[in-house]
Design an enzyme around this catalytic site. Structure first.
Site, PDB file in Angstrom:
ATOM      1  CB  THR A 162       1.991   9.632   3.413  1.00  0.00           C
ATOM      2  OG1 THR A 162       3.276   9.225   3.555  1.00  0.00           O
ATOM      3  CG2 THR A 162       1.209   9.196   4.718  1.00  0.00           C
ATOM      4  CD  GLU A 166      -2.441   6.103   5.647  1.00  0.00           C
ATOM      5  OE1 GLU A 166      -3.589   5.590   5.974  1.00  0.00           O
ATOM      6  OE2 GLU A 166      -1.481   5.954   6.083  1.00  0.00           O
ATOM      7  CB  VAL A 190      -6.250  -7.762  -4.140  1.00  0.00           C
ATOM      8  CG1 VAL A 190      -5.734  -7.491  -5.565  1.00  0.00           C
ATOM      9  CG2 VAL A 190      -6.922  -6.477  -3.743  1.00  0.00           C
TER      10      VAL A 190
HETATM   11  N1  ARG Z   1       0.069   4.375   7.829  1.00  0.00           N
HETATM   12  C1  ARG Z   1       1.421   4.351   7.521  1.00  0.00           C
HETATM   13  C2  ARG Z   1       2.307   4.761   8.490  1.00  0.00           C
HETATM   14  O1  ARG Z   1       2.024   5.647   9.204  1.00  0.00           O
HETATM   15  C3  ARG Z   1       1.683   4.971   6.049  1.00  0.00           C
HETATM   16  C4  ARG Z   1       2.838   4.639   5.350  1.00  0.00           C
HETATM   17  C5  ARG Z   1       2.956   5.318   3.962  1.00  0.00           C
HETATM   18  N2  ARG Z   1       4.242   4.935   3.427  1.00  0.00           N
HETATM   19  C6  ARG Z   1       4.901   5.913   2.711  1.00  0.00           C
HETATM   20  N3  ARG Z   1       5.860   5.445   2.025  1.00  0.00           N
HETATM   21  N4  ARG Z   1       4.639   7.221   2.538  1.00  0.00           N
HETATM   22  O2  ARG Z   1       3.514   4.284   8.604  1.00  0.00           O
HETATM   23 ZN    ZN Z   2      -1.576   1.683   5.695  1.00  0.00          ZN
HETATM   24 CA    CA Z   3      -3.088 -10.700  -2.749  1.00  0.00          CA
END
Ligand code: ARG
Ligand code: ZN
Ligand code: CA
Length: 256
Positions: A162, A166, A190
Site C-alpha cells: 500500500t 501510494e 505512461v
Molecule cells: N488507495 C488504494 C485503496 O485504498 C490502495 C490500494 C493498495 N493496494 C494494495 N495491494 N496494497 O484501495
Molecule cells: Zn491509488
Molecule cells: Ca499506459
C-alpha cells in the site's frame, strides 16, 4: 539519473487511546521502510513473477527511503512521531494530518516525506497527495493493518505494497488503468504500460485482456494496479521516468 537518491521519511503513528494495537511498534515501521527500499530498487524477491514478455520493462527507480535522524529543529530522532487521539477512525479528508482534527501536524513537506499511519474507515487502505498540492497536507496516509509486514499488518495487504502504491502517486504516478472506469479512453500517461479498462483485484491469472490490449493484456502485477500485495511487483521504465521528472522538479528539495 545514475546515482541513488534518498528521501527522509517521518512516520506519524496516530493511535486511538482505547485501541493500543494502533500504536504500532518500531519493528513494523522498519519492516515498511525495508519493503520500500526493495520495491523502488527492483530488488523485491517476487520480481521474478513478472511475465517474461514484460521483464525488460522492470526498472530500478534508484530511490531509497530512510527514517529521519534529525527533526525539523535539528534534534536527534528515530523518525517516528507518536500521537494519541480521541478519534476512532480517520478518512480521506486529511483529518489525520492536523492536531486540530485529532491528528499529527506534518514536518516540513519540502524536507520530509510524511507518512501517517492510523485507523481508516470505509475499507480504505491508504491515500496520497500528488505533487503540487498544499504543503500542509502533503504526504501519504496508510491504514495501520496495511502498513509493513509484521505487527498489525493483515493479509492480503501485509506485504507493505500500500505504501509502495501510494508513494507512487506521491511521485506523480496515476493508476495504471487511467481512472476512466472501463472506458479505455484515458490512460496513465505512461507509454510502456498497456492501456487497460479498470482496476484488477485479488490475484488475477495472466493474461487478462481488456481494451484490445491482447495478447498480453493488463499489467495487473504493476504496483499502480489494485491487486493483492502478493500479486504486484513492478514499476516500468516509463513510470520511473515520471517519478524522476517529479524528483528533479517539484520534489527536488527532498533529496539528500
Ligand atoms: N488507495 C488504494 C485503496 O485504498 C490502495 C490500494 C493498495 N493496494 C494494495 N495491494 N496494497 O484501495
Ligand atoms: Zn491509488
Ligand atoms: Ca499506459
Amino acid at each position: 539519473r545514475t546515482e541513488v537518491v534518498t528521501i527522509p521519511v517521518v512516520v506519524h503513528v496516530v493511535h486511538n487511546r482505547a485501541a493500543p494495537e494502533q500504536d504500532i511498534g518500531a519493528d513494523q515501521v522498519h519492516s515498511q521502510i525495508d519493503v520500500l527500499n526493495r520495491d523502488f530498487r527492483a530488488a523485491n524477491p517476487d520480481v521474478g513473477g513478472v511475465p517474461p514478455v514484460w521483464r525488460s520493462l522492470v526498472t530500478d527507480a534508484r530511490v531509497e527511503f530512510r527514517l529521519a535522524d534529525r527533526d525539523p529543529d535539528g534534534a536527534p530522532t528515530d523518525g517516528i512521531v507518536r500521537v494519541a487521539t480521541g478519534e476512532r477512525v480517520f478518512s480521506w479528508d486529511d483529518g489525520v494530518k492536523s492536531h486540530v482534527t485529532g491528528g499529527s501536524d506534518p514536518w516540513p513537506s519540502d524536507q520530509y516525506l510524511n507518512l501517517w499511519v492510523c485507523a481508516l474507515g470505509g475499507g480504505l487502505l491508504g491515500y496520497a497527495q500528488f505533487p503540487g498540492g498544499p504543503p500542509q497536507t502533503d504526504g501519504v496516509v496508510i491504514l495501520h493493518s496495511a502498513f509493513g509486514t509484521t505487527g498489525t499488518a493483515a493479509a492480503p495487504f501485509d506485504g507493505g505494497r500500500t505504501a509502495t502504491h501510494e508513494i507512487g502517486h506521491w511521485l506523480d504516478l496515476y493508476h495504471i488503468w487511467g481512472d476512466d472506469d472501463g472506458a479505455c479512453s484515458s490512460d496513465d500517461k505512461v507509454a510502456d504500460t498497456p492501456n487497460q479498462a479498470g482496476a484488477n483485484h485479488g490475484r488475477p491469472a495472466f493474461p487478462h485482456v481488456t481494451c484490445e490490449n491482447g495478447p498480453n493484456g493488463d499489467m495487473f502485477m504493476n504496483f499502480m494496479d489494485y491487486t493483492d500485495d502478493a500479486a504486484m511487483f513492478m514499476f516500468t521504465s516509463g513510470q520511473v521516468t515520471r517519478m524522476n521528472a517529479c524528483l528533479e522538479g517539484s520534489r527536488a528539495s527532498l533529496l539528500v
